[in-house]
Structures are given as structure tokens and as C-alpha cells.
Design a protein around this motif. Structure first.
Motif, PDB file in Angstrom:
ATOM      1  N   THR A  23       4.945   7.167 -13.037  1.00 56.40           N
ATOM      2  CA  THR A  23       4.681   8.319 -12.169  1.00 56.40           C
ATOM      3  C   THR A  23       3.282   8.168 -11.585  1.00 56.40           C
ATOM      4  O   THR A  23       2.540   7.243 -11.976  1.00 56.40           O
ATOM      5  N   PRO A  24       2.893   9.048 -10.647  1.00 57.97           N
ATOM      6  CA  PRO A  24       1.556   8.934 -10.040  1.00 57.97           C
ATOM      7  C   PRO A  24       0.385   8.969 -11.019  1.00 57.97           C
ATOM      8  O   PRO A  24      -0.734   8.620 -10.654  1.00 57.97           O
ATOM      9  N   SER A  25       0.641   9.341 -12.267  1.00 60.73           N
ATOM     10  CA  SER A  25      -0.442   9.325 -13.265  1.00 60.73           C
ATOM     11  C   SER A  25      -0.805   7.900 -13.664  1.00 60.73           C
ATOM     12  O   SER A  25      -1.867   7.651 -14.232  1.00 60.73           O
ATOM     13  N   LEU A  27      -1.984   4.433 -12.576  1.00 59.94           N
ATOM     14  CA  LEU A  27      -2.661   3.811 -11.426  1.00 59.94           C
ATOM     15  C   LEU A  27      -2.796   2.297 -11.565  1.00 59.94           C
ATOM     16  O   LEU A  27      -3.154   1.614 -10.610  1.00 59.94           O
ATOM     17  N   ASP A  64       9.430  10.065  -4.192  1.00 56.51           N
ATOM     18  CA  ASP A  64       8.129  10.133  -3.519  1.00 56.51           C
ATOM     19  C   ASP A  64       7.402   8.831  -3.807  1.00 56.51           C
ATOM     20  O   ASP A  64       7.924   7.959  -4.530  1.00 56.51           O
ATOM     21  N   ASP A  65       6.199   8.670  -3.286  1.00 52.94           N
ATOM     22  CA  ASP A  65       5.459   7.428  -3.495  1.00 52.94           C
ATOM     23  C   ASP A  65       3.993   7.715  -3.777  1.00 52.94           C
ATOM     24  O   ASP A  65       3.515   8.832  -3.576  1.00 52.94           O
ATOM     25  N   TRP A  66       3.311   6.687  -4.249  1.00 53.92           N
ATOM     26  CA  TRP A  66       1.867   6.771  -4.464  1.00 53.92           C
ATOM     27  C   TRP A  66       1.274   5.365  -4.414  1.00 53.92           C
ATOM     28  O   TRP A  66       2.018   4.386  -4.391  1.00 53.92           O
ATOM     29  N   GLN A  67      -0.023   5.262  -4.378  1.00 51.60           N
ATOM     30  CA  GLN A  67      -0.726   3.977  -4.339  1.00 51.60           C
ATOM     31  C   GLN A  67      -1.148   3.597  -5.755  1.00 51.60           C
ATOM     32  O   GLN A  67      -1.725   4.406  -6.475  1.00 51.60           O
ATOM     33  N   ALA A  68      -0.829   2.357  -6.166  1.00 51.98           N
ATOM     34  CA  ALA A  68      -1.190   1.910  -7.512  1.00 51.98           C
ATOM     35  C   ALA A  68      -1.420   0.408  -7.515  1.00 51.98           C
ATOM     36  O   ALA A  68      -0.993  -0.306  -6.606  1.00 51.98           O
ATOM     37  N   ARG A  78       1.839   0.575  -2.114  1.00 49.05           N
ATOM     38  CA  ARG A  78       2.658   1.768  -2.186  1.00 49.05           C
ATOM     39  C   ARG A  78       3.833   1.503  -3.126  1.00 49.05           C
ATOM     40  O   ARG A  78       4.541   0.499  -2.998  1.00 49.05           O
ATOM     41  N   TYR A  80       7.136   3.535  -5.606  1.00 53.07           N
ATOM     42  CA  TYR A  80       8.049   4.676  -5.518  1.00 53.07           C
ATOM     43  C   TYR A  80       8.492   5.156  -6.900  1.00 53.07           C
ATOM     44  O   TYR A  80       8.585   4.361  -7.852  1.00 53.07           O
TER      45      TYR A  80
END
Length: 414
Positions: A23-25, A27, A64-68, A78, A80
Motif C-alpha cells: 500500500t502507499p505506506s 515507499l 489507485d497508485d503511488w510513487q515508490a 508509479r 498500483y
């Protein structure tokens, strides 16, 4: 329901649901499989197609997406993950597929399931593609293989197949002999279509391997004959293993046994070299005795090898015979006499305007110089041998010997 009915959208949801902890947590150390390229690879679709499907799922609130930072590369990209609605749908899909007797892992990627389970799930057409992918011994462009609908052949970031040896062997163990031959036949034709004018010896060797495994021995013999120089210049243990499994056609038998003998001698397989010499004796070629002479040297009887080669040189002044005689003398540490035969070999090659064999003479001259305590002279000969040779193994050996001599390490030219 059949496994062919799984849509790209459903596969994407099922794939992302295999990473509930991402998840976005998080990184750092996020799997490549969660990037757009990774998802495309696992689903067996183009990056553009994956981008379109992910965009649709994001618009309806499934992901959704985030940068990691990606695991193993350190780069930030990016990635997902599924939202609650996406997780719920993925769980429903898994239950539906498994209730219909369909292995979800098989649907997604051959690396992530038991071969027996996946094999039963594949369509006949896809079995042929998976089998062909497994018989290739090197990475190839996944896009050059047929598309699959009932499973995904793993590929790396560059789109090249990446099937581990363990996975490959387990899948191939499920094949019948007829299936295996058909897959090797496909691979042999693939190499012919993708060789082109600039094919290197590695590509020729791969095609030869598949032709032999497919039972297409007439074509294998023809390839070996046409590309004989390339094979002789780059002998290795794998090539010798392939040659031993070939059924030799009478049309090219003499040439093929010569190539196999050269490979056996280079790989220090005296027994097979002598077997080739016996086969060549029927063709009344002087090569048979020269092969025996070199094989004698390998078995520790350099004197017998020298006697054979010296007698042949005295009879016909053959530069090949002079070189073999020199090798035998060098093995017996009779360096001055070896140098004399090398002079004779060089002179004869020069008179006949023949370049073949010059590199071998220069390598042995380097050995004689080194044995006489002249390392700088040896380095000079090694440099010349590397420039004169077309053989990969000679170039590599010259480099290795030169490096060790410069570093003050003891070397052996035997």
C-alpha cells in the motif's frame, strides 16, 4: 466457464490481489510486478494495453497508485494497489474461478504454480507455445512467440523470456517424446528465421542443438557442414555433447567426424577423439593419424604422438603434422626441437600462402618463450596470436595467460 474467458480486467484484479501488503505506506522495496511494465509482463499484454486497463480500473474506483522505490533497482516509479472495492471483486473472481476448477495461479504466471496444475489448465495451442518457450536454452524476445490465452510466459523488463532452469525442467518432464521433438523443431526453425546474415556461432550452435533434439539429423548435418569453420573455430563442451548425439549422414560423414574430433581434442576427450580417428580411417585421410597423434598426447604418451606426426611430416612436409609434432615435443619439454618444428610449420604455411594455423603456432611459440624464461617475448607472441585468431577460445586463453604473466603468476601452456 473456461479459462479462456478470463478478461484482461479480471486478470489485472487477480494479479494485484496477490500483494495485499503493498500500500502507499510502503515507499521502498516494492516488487517490479506492481509497475505498469510488470503488470503488462505478467498479463502478457503490451504496456499501452496495460495502461489503458489500469486507467479504466482507477476511474471506477477499483485501484489507485503511488510513487515508490522498486526492489532491486532503487529507482522510483508509479505502482498500483487495489482499493476495497477492487479487493472485494478480486476475491469474488477467485472464488468463481476456483469453483469452476480453474487454477488462478496458472491463469496468471507459470512461475507461480505447480507445473502439473498449470499443464492441465492450458489449451492445446498454448501448450505448444509454453513447450517451445521451455526448450529454448537462452532468453528470446517474448513477442516472437505466439500469444497465449490460458497462461502467461514470464518475461523480464526488456520483454525477454525468463524461465528458470528448474521451472523449465519441470514443465519439460511432462512432455511426451513427440511433443518435445515438435517443440525443438519449432525452436530450430525460430533460430533459422532469426539468424540473419550476422548470426554468430552461438546462434548456429543453438539451432544445431534443436535440430538434433528434434530428430532432424539430415538438416543438422547440413548445417554443421555449411558452417564448419564457425564450429571448428569455437569448439566447447556443449558443442561436443551435441555432436555425440547426432546421427551422422554418410554424405557429410568425413567433414563431421573431423569437426567432432577437433572439438574432442580441444575439450581433452581423448577417447572420443580416437573414436573419430577410427571412423575417419575408412576415408583414407591423413587427418585420422594426426588426430591419433594429438590424442596420444592427451593420454600421456607424447612420444608416440610425436613419432606419428614426425613420420607424417617427413613424408609430406605437412604444416599440420609439424605443428602436432611441436606440441608433442613441447609436452615432453623438448623446447628447442619444438621450436624447430614450429619454424618448419610457419615456413610451409607462408610458402602455401595459408593463414589457418598461424594462431596456434604463435600460441605455442609463446609457450616455448615462457618455458625459456622470456615472459616479455611470450607476451608478444600472445598478443599476435590474439590478433591473428578468429577463435573465441584462443582469444580468451591469450587474454588469461597474458594477464597472469603480467601479474607474476605461474602459467601453463599445456
Amino acid at each position: 466457464m473456461s479459462i479462456e474467458n478470463a478478461t484482461i480486467r479480471e486478470r489485472a484484479l487477480l494479479h494485484l490481489n496477490r500483494f495485499p501488503g503493498m500500500t502507499p505506506s510502503e515507499l521502498f522495496n516494492v516488487p517490479f510486478d506492481l509497475t505498469q511494465d510488470g503488470i503488462a509482463t505478467v498479463l502478457g499484454i503490451s504496456r499501452a494495453h496495460a495502461s489503458l486497463e489500469l486507467k479504466k480500473l482507477k476511474e471506477v474506483g477499483k485501484l489507485d497508485d503511488w510513487q515508490a522505490h522498486i526492489k532491486g533497482s532503487g529507482t522510483k516509479r508509479r505502482v498500483y494497489y487495489l482499493l476495497p472495492d477492487g479487493i472485494a471483486e478480486a476475491e469474488q473472481l477467485r472464488k468463481r474461478f476456483e469453483g469452476a476448477g480453474i487454477a488462478v495461479d496458472a491463469l496468471l504466471d507459470m512461475k507461480r504454480c505447480e507445473p502439473e496444475v498449470m499443464w492441465d489448465s492450458l489449451s492445446a495451442k498454448d501448450k505448444a507455445t509454453f513447450g517451445a518457450a521451455c526448450v529454448f536454452r537462452v532468453k528470446i524476445d517474448r513477442r516472437t512467440l505466439p500469444e497465449t490465452s490460458t497462461g502467461v510466459i514470464p518475461a523480464d523488463f526488456y520483454g525477454m523470456t525468463c524461465i528458470s532452469d528448474a521451472v523449465r525442467e519441470r514443465y519439460l518432464s511432462l512432455a511426451t517424446p513427440e511433443e518435445a521433438r515438435a517443440w525443438h523443431s519449432y525452436a530450430a526453425d525460430w533460430w533459422m528465421d532469426h539468424e540473419g546474415g550476422g548470426a554468430d556461432e552461438g546462434q548456429h550452435q543453438e539451432r544445431l542443438y534443436h535440430l538434433v533434439e528434434a530428430g532432424r539429423n539430415t538438416e543438422a548435418c547440413g548445417l554443421l557442414y555449411r558452417k564448419s569453420e564457425a564450429f571448428v573455430d569455437n569448439t566447447n563442451e556443449d558443442l561436443l555433447s551435441i555432436l555425440k548425439r547426432m546421427t551422422v549422414s554418410p554424405k557429410h560423414a568425413e567433414a563431421i567426424y573431423n569437426i567432432r574430433a577437433r572439438a574432442a581434442l580441444d575439450c581433452k576427450d581423448a577417447e572420443d577423439a580416437l573414436a573419430c580417428a577410427d571412423a575417419l580411417a575408412d576415408y583414407l585421410t591423413p587427418d585420422a593419424d594426426l588426430i591419433r597423434a594429438e590424442a596420444c598426447m592427451l593420454t600421456g604418451d607424447a612420444q608416440k604422438g610425436f613419432d606419428i606426426a614426425a613420420a607424417m611430416f617427413e613424408k609430406g612436409s605437412s604444416p599440420k603434422a609439424a605443428l602436432v609434432a611441436a606440441r608433442c615435443l613441447f609436452a615432453m619439454k623438448r623446447h628447442d626441437e619444438a621450436s624447430g618444428f614450429l619454424d618448419s610449420a610457419s615456413k610451409r604455411l607462408s610458402q602455401d600462402d595459408i593463414a589457418t594455423g598461424i594462431d596456434d603456432i604463435l600460441m605455442l611459440r609463446a609457450g616455448v618463450a615462457y618455458a625459456r624464461g622470456r615472459p616479455e617475448e611470450a607476451l608478444g607472441y600472445l598478443s599476435k596470436a590474439k590478433k591473428a585468431s578468429r577463435k573465441k577460445r584462443v582469444k580468451e586463453r591469450a587474454d588469461a595467460l597474458s594477464k597472469n604473466i603480467r601479474n607474476g603468476k605461474a602459467v601453463s601452456f599445456d
